[in-house]
Design an enzyme around this catalytic site. Structure first.
Site, PDB file in Angstrom:
ATOM      1  N   THR A   1       6.862   9.065  -1.356  1.00  0.00           N
ATOM      2  CA  THR A   1       5.924   8.449  -0.762  1.00  0.00           C
ATOM      3  C   THR A   1       6.227   8.567   0.550  1.00  0.00           C
ATOM      4  OG1 THR A   1       5.240   6.922  -2.365  1.00  0.00           O
ATOM      5  CG2 THR A   1       4.384   6.423  -0.174  1.00  0.00           C
TER       6      THR A   1
ATOM      7  N   THR B   1       0.276   8.270  -0.740  1.00  0.00           N
ATOM      8  CA  THR B   1       0.952   8.778  -2.121  1.00  0.00           C
ATOM      9  C   THR B   1      -0.028   9.347  -3.068  1.00  0.00           C
ATOM     10  OG1 THR B   1       2.805   8.485  -3.593  1.00  0.00           O
ATOM     11  CG2 THR B   1       1.071   6.647  -3.416  1.00  0.00           C
TER      12      THR B   1
ATOM     13  N   SER C   1       3.997  14.728  -3.856  1.00  0.00           N
ATOM     14  CA  SER C   1       4.050  13.322  -3.942  1.00  0.00           C
ATOM     15  C   SER C   1       2.774  12.741  -3.039  1.00  0.00           C
ATOM     16  CB  SER C   1       5.217  12.815  -3.695  1.00  0.00           C
ATOM     17  OG  SER C   1       6.303  13.291  -4.524  1.00  0.00           O
TER      18      SER C   1
ATOM     19  N   GLY D   1      -0.100   1.923  -7.504  1.00  0.00           N
ATOM     20  CA  GLY D   1       1.308   1.635  -7.209  1.00  0.00           C
ATOM     21  C   GLY D   1       1.592   0.815  -6.094  1.00  0.00           C
ATOM     22  N   ASP D   2       2.721   0.596  -5.472  1.00  0.00           N
ATOM     23  CA  ASP D   2       2.859  -0.275  -4.321  1.00  0.00           C
ATOM     24  C   ASP D   2       2.258   0.168  -2.777  1.00  0.00           C
ATOM     25  OD1 ASP D   2       4.728   1.811  -4.294  1.00  0.00           O
ATOM     26  OD2 ASP D   2       6.021   1.018  -2.779  1.00  0.00           O
TER      27      ASP D   2
ATOM     28  N   THR E   1       9.369   3.309  -0.403  1.00  0.00           N
ATOM     29  CA  THR E   1       9.150   4.508  -1.312  1.00  0.00           C
ATOM     30  C   THR E   1       9.793   4.474  -2.623  1.00  0.00           C
ATOM     31  OG1 THR E   1       9.231   6.793  -1.470  1.00  0.00           O
ATOM     32  CG2 THR E   1      10.933   5.651  -0.162  1.00  0.00           C
ATOM     33  N   GLY E   2       9.594   4.772  -3.617  1.00  0.00           N
ATOM     34  CA  GLY E   2      10.047   4.794  -4.994  1.00  0.00           C
ATOM     35  C   GLY E   2       9.218   4.364  -6.007  1.00  0.00           C
TER      36      GLY E   2
ATOM     37  N   ARG F   1      -3.953   3.900 -12.822  1.00  0.00           N
ATOM     38  CA  ARG F   1      -2.623   2.967 -12.080  1.00  0.00           C
ATOM     39  C   ARG F   1      -2.624   3.146 -10.831  1.00  0.00           C
ATOM     40  NH1 ARG F   1       1.737   4.734  -8.679  1.00  0.00           N
ATOM     41  NH2 ARG F   1       3.798   3.443  -9.458  1.00  0.00           N
TER      42      ARG F   1
HETATM   43  N1  GLY Z   1       5.734   4.409  -4.456  1.00  0.00           N
HETATM   44  C1  GLY Z   1       4.553   5.059  -4.832  1.00  0.00           C
HETATM   45  C2  GLY Z   1       4.161   4.511  -6.227  1.00  0.00           C
HETATM   46  O1  GLY Z   1       5.229   4.197  -7.191  1.00  0.00           O
HETATM   47  O2  GLY Z   1       3.064   4.968  -6.706  1.00  0.00           O
END
Ligand code: GLY
Length: 336
Positions: A186, A204, A86, A216-217, A237-238, A214
């Site tokens: 992450t 991550t 990850s 992410g957060d 994380t998530g 894409r």
């Molecule tokens: N939390 C990492 C992601 O969704 O990319």
């Protein structure tokens, strides 16, 4: 004096209403009150694999290194671990078989931030994020521009995906599986340094087999990470899509600013999101936090998660409190 008292009263009332309205947390609060106050550094990171990163961060701080060095080199440990699917070069690729990495870093002093998203072939995206923060006028670089910048800065490249990840991807591709089924984690690492300042970082490879491009957060300031030197730090994380829509880490720090302890702040954030979201507590979101007093805490949605905490006195994995559907009440309860 009067002003200070008014501010204090305002904060107390704000958090009192939060606590009252949402039926907060007697036991978590009691646990945190009982928690020994540490005067040395406090390092908190996501998941059990974060412990090795924490230990490295503590080693750097103990040797007199800076908070930013501790964050960066601590996260290097996880980015270097090719068995971690990850984070870093061992991470899972996107739908096209290309590993695109996200990372960010924040410094409490100066409220500085740097971030890279969808960067390819760079061994340590956290270092690229730090260079963006320290060497440019910008906060975030993405894609080919981020890679060009990292190469110009002399950062190390790495082959990715690894052979193992490529084989898994080929298998996924041949079955035309839906990307929804894949888990990913992450590393978010936050710390209160011995000098009383906060620092944090996040790294991550994101959602396995995600659409190309894409993000992410994790590289989003206020999403996967937020540091406010007057208050504390938080990381996430998530499933990034369920964090970034709600400025999750910013919310955690904001709750702490209004008087919540770290555990309360994480829990209230998960609950606030879960009450708004059609998925309720089934969100796969998790938060960690540390405050000015050196208190730390974490909470997650129903799936549950564990996190790592390191101080000069101990280094261990703890289980975060999971928010259940039962304690949430009706989903969408915040809506008119
Ligand atoms: N939390 C990492 C992601 O969704 O990319």
């Amino acid at each position: 004096m009067l002003t200070t008292r008014r501010v204090f009263l305002h904060h107390s009332l704000s958090i009192a209403s939060v606590v009252g309205a949402n039926g907060l947390l007697g036991s978590a609060q009691a646990k945190e009150k009982a928690m020994a106050r540490t005067t040395g550094p406090v390092i908190v990171s996501t998941w059990p694999f974060g412990k090795a990163s924490n230990d490295e961060a503590l080693r750097i701080l103990t040797q007199g290194g800076s908070g930013l060095d501790a964050v960066e080199k601590g996260i290097w440990v996880t980015e270097n671990d090719l068995s971690n699917s990850s984070v870093g070069a061992g991470g899972m690729p996107n739908a096209k078989g290309v590993v695109q990495l996200d990372a960010c870093i924040m410094s409490g002093p100066g409220h500085k931030a740097g971030s890279v998203a969808a960067i390819e072939g760079i061994r340590h995206p956290i270092s690229a994020a730090r260079r963006v923060m320290e060497k440019t006028k910008h906060v975030m670089l993405v894609g080919s521009g981020a890679r060009e910048f990292a190469l110009k800065e002399g950062l190390e490249t790495a082959e990715m995906p690894t052979e193992a990840r490529r084989r898994e991807w080929l298998q996924w591709k041949s079955k035309q599986e839906n990307a929804d089924g894949k888990n990913h984690d992450t590393i978010a690492l936050i710390l209160l340094a011995p000098d009383g300042h906060f620092y944090g970082g996040c790294s991550t490879s994101g959602w396995a087999y995600k659409l190309s491009g894409r993000v992410g957060d994790s590289p989003i300031i206020g999403g996967g990470l937020y540091v406010d030197d007057q208050v504390g730090a938080a990381g996430a994380t998530g499933l990034g899509e369920n964090v970034m829509r709600y400025c999750g880490s910013f919310q955690v720090v904001s709750f702490m600013q209004r008087g919540a302890t770290p555990t309360e702040a994480c829990l209230e954030t998960v609950k606030a999101i879960a009450r708004k979201d059609p998925k309720g507590s089934d969100l796969s979101i998790n938060f960690i936090a540390v405050d000015k007093k050196g208190r730390y805490g974490a909470a997650g949605s129903a799936q549950g998660f564990s996190y790592s905490v390191t101080t000069p006195k101990f280094s261990r994995v703890e289980t975060a409190r999971a928010v259940t559907a039962k304690e949430l009440g009706p989903i969408g309860g915040n809506r008119l």
